[in-house]
Design an enzyme around this catalytic site. Structure first.
Site, PDB file in Angstrom:
ATOM      1  N   LYS A 197       9.037   2.589   8.046  1.00  0.00           N
ATOM      2  CA  LYS A 197       9.210   3.782   7.231  1.00  0.00           C
ATOM      3  C   LYS A 197      10.654   4.243   7.415  1.00  0.00           C
ATOM      4  O   LYS A 197      11.035   4.728   8.478  1.00  0.00           O
ATOM      5  CB  LYS A 197       8.236   4.886   7.628  1.00  0.00           C
ATOM      6  CG  LYS A 197       8.340   6.119   6.745  1.00  0.00           C
ATOM      7  CD  LYS A 197       7.342   7.190   7.161  1.00  0.00           C
ATOM      8  CE  LYS A 197       7.457   8.426   6.271  1.00  0.00           C
ATOM      9  NZ  LYS A 197       6.506   9.480   6.688  1.00  0.00           N
ATOM     10  N   LYS A 249       7.843   1.305   3.538  1.00  0.00           N
ATOM     11  CA  LYS A 249       8.033   2.517   2.744  1.00  0.00           C
ATOM     12  C   LYS A 249       9.474   2.994   2.896  1.00  0.00           C
ATOM     13  O   LYS A 249       9.956   3.078   4.040  1.00  0.00           O
ATOM     14  CB  LYS A 249       7.046   3.602   3.229  1.00  0.00           C
ATOM     15  CG  LYS A 249       7.154   4.935   2.503  1.00  0.00           C
ATOM     16  CD  LYS A 249       6.166   5.942   3.082  1.00  0.00           C
ATOM     17  CE  LYS A 249       6.274   7.286   2.352  1.00  0.00           C
ATOM     18  NZ  LYS A 249       5.339   8.282   2.894  1.00  0.00           N
TER      19      LYS A 249
END
Length: 325
Positions: A197, A249
Site C-alpha cells: 500500500k 494499492k
C-alpha cells in the site's frame, strides 16, 4: 512469397475471432465493490469528489449490496464513517460501532451469497486520522496499534466478515490478527493483506468519503512509491504470517508491482482501483474527453492482464451489469 508473410491482423478481423483468442477475461466474479456506511445518516450522502458514490445509510447499504450481489459481483469491502472520533479509534473495536453493526446487517441479509470483507484500520475512527494510535511524540506506535488491530479483527469476524483487510501497513499486522482470530476460534476468517500500500496522491477523494481527520501524512508507514523490492519483502512477510490473499494499492500507477507480486505469490492477488483513479476517469468522461464505458472496462482489464485475481473498484456493480453473469 510477398511481404508480409505473418499477418496478426487475421485474428482481429471479426468480433467473434477477437473474442475467441482474447487472452484476458474480465467477469463480475473478479470484482469487489467498496462501500461506505455513515453512522446516523437519514439518507444516502453523495461524495462530491466521487460522482455516483455515496455514504450509505444502513438501509440503503443493504439494498445496494443486494443489488450488487444479484448482478454477480464477487464481494463487498465495507468502510464505516462514525459520528465520533477519538485518539484511539474506540469505535473500531465497539461491537455496536457503525462498521460492525453494518457488517451484521449485511451478513444477515446476504449470508454466504457473497464474500463480505471489512476494512481493518483505524484511520476512519481516530481524531488525528492516522492508521494507528500515537505515542507521546505524536508518532504512530506500531506495536500498540497491533493490539488494537487484534481486537478489531475478532470483532469484525464475529460481526460477520468472511475476510478482514488490514490496510494500515503496520509491521507484523497479519501475524497478530491471525493469532487473535485463531485464538478466538475464528479459524475460517480469511485475511486480505494490503501488502503493498503506497503513500499516494491518488487517495484524495477517499479521504472525503470517510471524512478523514488526517493531519500530516502517512509516509512513515505506507510504502514509498519509488520502491519495488520493498514490496516483495512485504509480500514474503505477509505470506509467512498467514495471509490468505495479498493486495497492491493503488492500481494503475503500480501495474509493474502488481505483475511482479502476481508472478511471486502463491495465494490470490488483489488490486485496488482507488478513489483518485475513479475520479480521474469520471471527470474526463464528464468533460467529453474520454469514452466512459470503454475507459472503465479498459482500465479494469489492465489489472487482470497484470495478474490480479480480484479487483476492488467503485464501478463493480455497474460493470457487473454491463458484463452480465
Amino acid at each position: 512469397m510477398g511481404f508480409p508473410v505473418q499477418r496478426p491482423r487475421r485474428l482481429r478481423s471479426t468480433p467473434a475471432l477477437r473474442r475467441l483468442v482474447a487472452e484476458t477475461e474480465l467477469r463480475p466474479r473478479h470484482l469487489v465493490l467498496p462501500m461506505f456506511v455513515r453512522e446516523g445518516a437519514a439518507e444516502p450522502t453523495p461524495i462530491a469528489s466521487m460522482p455516483g458514490v455515496v455514504q450509505h445509510t444502513r438501509d440503503s447499504l443493504r439494498k445496494a449490496a443486494v443489488e450488487a450481489v444479484q448482478r454477480g459481483v464477487g464481494g463487498i469491502m465495507l468502510f464505516g464513517v462514525p459520528e465520533q472520533h477519538d485518539a484511539v479509534g474506540s469505535g473500531a473495536t465497539d461491537p455496536d460501532g457503525i462498521l460492525n453493526v453494518a457488517l451484521r446487517d449485511l451478513r444477515a441479509e446476504l449470508g454466504d451469497d457473497t464474500v463480505l470483507m471489512s476494512d481493518l484500520c483505524l484511520d476512519e475512527f481516530t481524531d488525528h486520522g492516522h492508521c494507528g494510535v500515537l505515542d507521546e511524540q505524536g508518532r504512530v506506535d506500531n506495536d500498540a496499534t497491533l493490539e488494537v488491530y487484534a481486537r478489531m479483527g475478532v470483532v469484525q469476524a464475529e460481526a460477520g466478515a468472511h475476510v478482514v483487510g488490514p490496510s494500515g501497513m503496520m509491521d507484523g499486522q497479519v501475524g497478530v490478527i491471525r493469532a487473535a482470530l485463531d485464538g478466538a476460534g475464528l479459524t475460517d476468517t480469511g485475511i486480505l493483506a494490503y501488502t503493498a500500500k503506497y503513500t499516494s496522491a491518488f487517495y484524495g477523494p477517499f479521504r472525503d468519503a470517510v471524512e478523514s481527520q488526517l493531519t500530516g501524512d502517512r509516509k512513515t508507514y505506507q510504502q514509498d512509491g519509488a520502491n519495488l523490492r520493498e514490496a516483495l519483502r512485504e509480500l514474503a512477510l505477509d505470506l509467512e504470517e498467514g495471509a490468505d490473499m495479498v493486495m497492491v494499492k493503488p492500481g494503475l500507477p503500480y501495474l509493474d508491482v502488481l505483475r511482479t507480486v502476481a508472478d511471486t505469490a502463491d495465494v490470490p492477488v488483489a488490486a485496488y482501483q482507488v478513489s483518485g483513479e475513479y475520479a480521474m476517469i469520471e471527470a474526463a468522461a464528464a468533460n467529453g474527453w474520454l469514452e466512459r464505458e470503454r475507459t472503465i472496462l479498459e482500465s479494469l482489464t489492465s489489472f487482470r492482464r497484470a495478474g490480479a485475481d480480484v479487483v476492488l473498484t467503485y464501478w463493480a456493480a455497474e460493470v457487473a451489469g454491463i458484463l452480465g453473469a
